[in-house]
Scaffold this motif. Structure first.
Motif, PDB file in Angstrom:
ATOM      1  N   ASN A   1       0.860  -1.169   0.000  1.00 55.78           N
ATOM      2  CA  ASN A   1       0.000   0.000   0.000  1.00 55.78           C
ATOM      3  C   ASN A   1       0.903   1.227   0.000  1.00 55.78           C
ATOM      4  OD1 ASN A   1       0.581   0.782   2.854  1.00 55.78           O
ATOM      5  ND2 ASN A   1      -0.539  -1.109   3.315  1.00 55.78           N
ATOM      6  N   LYS A   2       0.320   2.384  -0.264  1.00 59.59           N
ATOM      7  CA  LYS A   2       1.120   3.593  -0.435  1.00 59.59           C
ATOM      8  C   LYS A   2       1.932   3.914   0.830  1.00 59.59           C
ATOM      9  CE  LYS A   2       0.730   8.550  -1.267  1.00 59.59           C
ATOM     10  NZ  LYS A   2       1.375   8.890   0.014  1.00 59.59           N
ATOM     11  N   LYS A   3       1.324   3.803   1.988  1.00 55.83           N
ATOM     12  CA  LYS A   3       2.011   4.138   3.226  1.00 55.83           C
ATOM     13  C   LYS A   3       3.207   3.224   3.470  1.00 55.83           C
ATOM     14  CE  LYS A   3       1.192   4.798   8.183  1.00 55.83           C
ATOM     15  NZ  LYS A   3       0.169   4.750   9.284  1.00 55.83           N
ATOM     16  N   ARG A   4       3.017   1.930   3.195  1.00 54.08           N
ATOM     17  CA  ARG A   4       4.093   0.956   3.409  1.00 54.08           C
ATOM     18  C   ARG A   4       5.245   1.220   2.441  1.00 54.08           C
ATOM     19  NH1 ARG A   4       4.881  -4.100   5.745  1.00 54.08           N
ATOM     20  NH2 ARG A   4       5.882  -5.704   4.470  1.00 54.08           N
ATOM     21  N   MET A   5       4.924   1.514   1.173  1.00 54.43           N
ATOM     22  CA  MET A   5       5.980   1.775   0.196  1.00 54.43           C
ATOM     23  C   MET A   5       6.697   3.089   0.494  1.00 54.43           C
ATOM     24  SD  MET A   5       7.667   0.606  -2.300  1.00 54.43           S
ATOM     25  CE  MET A   5       9.054   1.391  -3.127  1.00 54.43           C
ATOM     26  N   GLN A   6       5.956   4.079   0.995  1.00 55.62           N
ATOM     27  CA  GLN A   6       6.603   5.345   1.361  1.00 55.62           C
ATOM     28  C   GLN A   6       7.594   5.125   2.493  1.00 55.62           C
ATOM     29  OE1 GLN A   6       5.885   8.560  -0.239  1.00 55.62           O
ATOM     30  NE2 GLN A   6       7.899   8.820   0.716  1.00 55.62           N
TER      31      GLN A   6
END
Length: 477
Positions: A287-292
């Motif tokens: 998800n975006k938060k994890r990849m960020q």
């Protein structure tokens, strides 16, 4: 970059081609046609752990740019360099945020395909061309390291204390031989295969390089002892500074004609953006938060590594550091066994990485020139041969690796870090979700403007430096 373009940063070649084709047909996005959800790209189940994703992205960030950071610090001073390094690292993290936000809206995780969704075929072509230019610059920097370092390795093995001018110690001949006997055969492989495993070795080599730089700081006295006059003109400059008593003084702030290369070198060192989305695809529980978080940790790790390399390299040679740090150690002792081991490790790493970097360039060229053609060995071999020949010509005629870092860092790097992520974000995120006058889109527009201003100013200063014929310190050869 910076040793960039690894297999782990590309995702699977064949599956990726199919996904790209789906993107252009708008089949990536879920819809309710017939009450049945279409297969979406975001349904792909990644299997790479959080820690391994950090390793992969760190590999994508790490590149030959690390060899130019001590030179950059010598031309800005310690405090100004740290400020600029923090600035570039934060902006890189923000640009990755823009990419991830855009990818989340349209369900696409490929840089060129974001360009296609934002501006159609011209957007895809623009992204492909900029990535190609950047990778050609990366290949050139790797081969320049071969040109600079391999003669010194041969010199040690022949037990010579100076380069006596034989053809087999001429860097230009050596890169032609290495390209013909090693790089071209590997580049002719149909798939990346085992070449992808060089990514781990490359990062290990750079860690070894950093440890050696820190160790040598405490084993090299300043001012330097007398050096052989044939080594480099930088040694002569260093000797001249010794007479003034300024050679062993660390500068906190300084400005000179070479300072204009600092931001391009830093930008070149942090480019990893074409690899971010494929690594996102492979991330488990993506998800975006994890990849960020993956991006932030990777950038922080490389920030620390870059800062230590620049600081200890600069505090070893001060104003005498060259634009290719490893080459500077030849001022002290050409026969040093530790530096020989570092040179061999870096040479093997960059040589094996060149064909890895060539694969996405060839793929982009095929998409631009032969988008509908099936695989053909003639095109496969011909493009590889032409690309390697072009890079060899660039490396033979470009006088300094500083020029490669500067030119690529002032053109493709700001495009990949600043301009493209911002304009893709502005075009892709729907107006009803974020109006053009909303704070996020105004920030993105300012971000793109900063990148454009940085590109124009850096190119202007670099071209001015070339035109005025300033002392080309840091020739590295």
């Amino acid at each position: 970059m910076e040793l960039e373009e690894k297999r782990n940063g590309h995702c699977r070649e064949e599956g990726f081609d199919g996904l790209e084709a789906m993107a252009e047909d708008d089949k990536f996005l879920p819809n309710k046609s017939g009450g049945k959800k279409e297969i979406a790209f975001t349904d792909f189940e990644g299997k790479t752990s959080f820690g391994m994703s950090i390793f992969n992205l760190s590999n994508a960030i790490m590149g030959s740019g690390i060899l130019g950071l001590a030179f950059a610090m010598s031309n800005t001073g310690i405090i100004l360099f740290i400020i600029l390094l923090v600035f570039i690292a934060i902006l890189s993290a923000y640009s990755i945020h823009l990419l991830l936000k855009s990818a989340g809206v349209v369900g696409i995780r490929a840089y060129e395909q974001l360009g296609y969704r934002a501006f159609g075929q011209p957007g895809k072509m623009l992204a492909a061309c900029i990535i190609t230019i950047h990778n050609i610059g990366a290949m050139s920097s790797y081969l320049f390291i071969v040109k600079s370092e391999l003669p010194l390795v041969i010199q040690v093995f022949l037990d010579k204390h100076e380069n006596t001018g034989e053809w087999f110690m001429n860097g230009n001949y050596l890169i032609l031989i290495v390209s013909a006997l090693i790089i071209l055969p590997l580049a002719l492989m149909k798939q990346l295969g085992y070449l992808g495993y060089t990514s781990g070795f490359s990062l290990s080599c750079m860690v070894f390089f950093l440890i050696s730089v820190i160790y040598k700081k405490f084993n090299i006295a300043c001012p330097l002892p007398d050096v052989h006059p044939n080594l480099t003109h930088i040694a002569d400059n260093f000797a001249a500074m010794n007479e003034t008593g300024d050679s062993c003084e660390a500068k906190l702030f300084t400005m000179n004609s070479q300072t204009v290369y600092t931001i391009p070198i830093l930008a070149f060192a942090f480019v990893c953006h074409p690899e971010v989305l494929p690594i996102y695809t492979e991330l488990r529980d993506a998800n975006k938060k994890r990849m960020q978080r993956v991006a932030n940790v990777s950038i922080l790790a490389m920030f620390i590594m870059y800062l230590l390399t620049a600081l200890f390299g600069y505090l070893t040679f001060y104003a005498g550091v060259e634009s290719e740090l490893l080459h500077t150690y030849s001022q002290v002792d050409t026969m040093d066994k530790l530096i020989l081991c570092v040179r061999l490790a870096v040479l093997v790493a960059v040589t094996l990485t060149v064909p890895v970097v060539l694969f996405p360039i060839r793929r982009a060229v095929l998409q631009i020139l032969f988008p509908e053609k099936p695989f053909h060995w003639g095109r496969h071999i011909g493009i590889a041969f032409c690309l390697i020949s072009l890079v060899n010509v660039l490396v033979i005629f470009v006088p300094s690796i500083r020029d490669i870092f500067g030119l690529i860092g002032a053109t493709s790097a700001p495009s990949l870090i600043f301009i493209l992520p911002a304009i893709f974000y502005i075009r892709i995120v729907p107006i009803d979700q974020e109006p053009l006058k909303s704070r996020p889109k105004i920030q993105a527009a300012c971000f793109a403007a900063v990148g454009f201003i940085f590109m124009v100013m850096s190119l202007s200063f670099i071209i001015s430096d070339w035109a005025t014929g300033e002392s080309r310190s840091g020739g590295g050869h």
